[in-house]
Design an enzyme around this catalytic site. Sequence first.
Site, PDB file in Angstrom:
ATOM      1  N   ALA A  32       0.860  -1.192   0.000  1.00 38.30           N
ATOM      2  CA  ALA A  32       0.000   0.000   0.000  1.00 38.30           C
ATOM      3  C   ALA A  32       0.895   1.240   0.000  1.00 38.30           C
ATOM      4  CB  ALA A  32      -0.949   0.001   1.190  1.00 38.30           C
ATOM      5  N   GLY A  36       5.780   8.443   1.055  1.00 38.20           N
ATOM      6  CA  GLY A  36       6.701   8.226   2.165  1.00 38.20           C
ATOM      7  C   GLY A  36       7.614   7.045   1.918  1.00 38.20           C
ATOM      8  N   HIS A  37       7.035   5.936   1.443  1.00 47.03           N
ATOM      9  CA  HIS A  37       7.854   4.773   1.108  1.00 47.03           C
ATOM     10  C   HIS A  37       8.842   5.108  -0.006  1.00 47.03           C
ATOM     11  CE1 HIS A  37       4.097   2.694   2.660  1.00 47.03           C
ATOM     12  NE2 HIS A  37       5.042   2.155   3.415  1.00 47.03           N
ATOM     13  N   GLN A 149      10.540   7.723  10.044  1.00 49.53           N
ATOM     14  CA  GLN A 149      10.385   8.264  11.400  1.00 49.53           C
ATOM     15  C   GLN A 149       8.943   8.158  11.902  1.00 49.53           C
ATOM     16  OE1 GLN A 149      11.961  12.301  12.114  1.00 49.53           O
ATOM     17  NE2 GLN A 149      10.180  12.655  13.441  1.00 49.53           N
ATOM     18  N   SER A 186       0.437   7.595   5.508  1.00 51.32           N
ATOM     19  CA  SER A 186       0.326   6.247   6.060  1.00 51.32           C
ATOM     20  C   SER A 186      -0.514   5.408   5.116  1.00 51.32           C
ATOM     21  CB  SER A 186      -0.338   6.283   7.442  1.00 51.32           C
ATOM     22  OG  SER A 186      -0.691   4.991   7.872  1.00 51.32           O
ATOM     23  N   ARG A 188      -2.644   3.438   6.006  1.00 51.63           N
ATOM     24  CA  ARG A 188      -3.986   3.375   6.584  1.00 51.63           C
ATOM     25  C   ARG A 188      -4.850   4.579   6.197  1.00 51.63           C
ATOM     26  NH1 ARG A 188      -3.978  -0.572  10.754  1.00 51.63           N
ATOM     27  NH2 ARG A 188      -1.876  -1.288  11.265  1.00 51.63           N
TER      28      ARG A 188
END
Length: 284
Positions: A32, A36-37, A149, A186, A188
């Site tokens: 997902a 950020g990834h 982080q 995120s 989520r």
Amino acid sequence: MIVFKWKSDLMQHLNERREGGSKIGFVPTMGALHAGHISLLQRSMGDGCYSVTSIFVNPTQFNNAEDLEKYPRTSGADIALLEAAGCDVLYMPEVVDIYDGKEEMSEIPRGGLDTLLEGASRPGHFAGVAGVVRILLEAVRPDKLYMGQKDYQQTLVVQQMLEHTQSKVQLVRCPIVREDNGLAMSSRNVRLSPEMREHACCIYQTMVKAAAQSARRELPVIEQESKEHLNSQPGYEVDYFGFYDAMTLEPLRHLPSGNGMVLLTAVWVNGVRLLDNILVQDND
């Protein structure tokens, strides 16, 4: 990008790359994927590493079967993102390849960090995290491990595991990437409605305000006011919101003089658990 399903094939390929002089950078994920990834992958590539990303939804770190079932799985979109970003290798194992038919928990000491905050709310979570990270590291054998982080406590648990095992892997903790409204990115977040996703920026706004006040007001007072504000929002329930020692996660009542200070929170928003943090004082 080369995609591997089996640990043995991955290890053989990476051994050949090492023999050719490559340094290996590793970004473990549960899929997902979002910006950020990709920022972790870009950091690895920027460091000159042959960059490996894994996608594995690890069942042993979920203490709630419903949460595991609801975790978003978007493998097609993830592969496209990684290819566009220039990832060298993607490792997408099944459970049997990771655990050899037995889902095991790590027995590596975690120094009590696994029982606080996220660990208290999600018993067994960090044992599952430590276990799967250890297995992935044994397969990838990276020079550098890149983690975000946003999962601050997780990075401390993994760092402690690396030190305990006397690993030579360097953990690189990378900054939080935020949406335009400040919400920490995120996997989520996709479970939030568009309206709630926009409104959830108040979590970060509350943290920024609390961090700015920390030098001149009593920390417990700031914490209480912040919790009350967030709990007053429709659909919000604060699990924790507080100032902690940046290394030990000991709750703080006054500004620290040693390890630095981190402001950590976990908030349920319409049944979705969101994490965020701010390094108020960083003594790294």
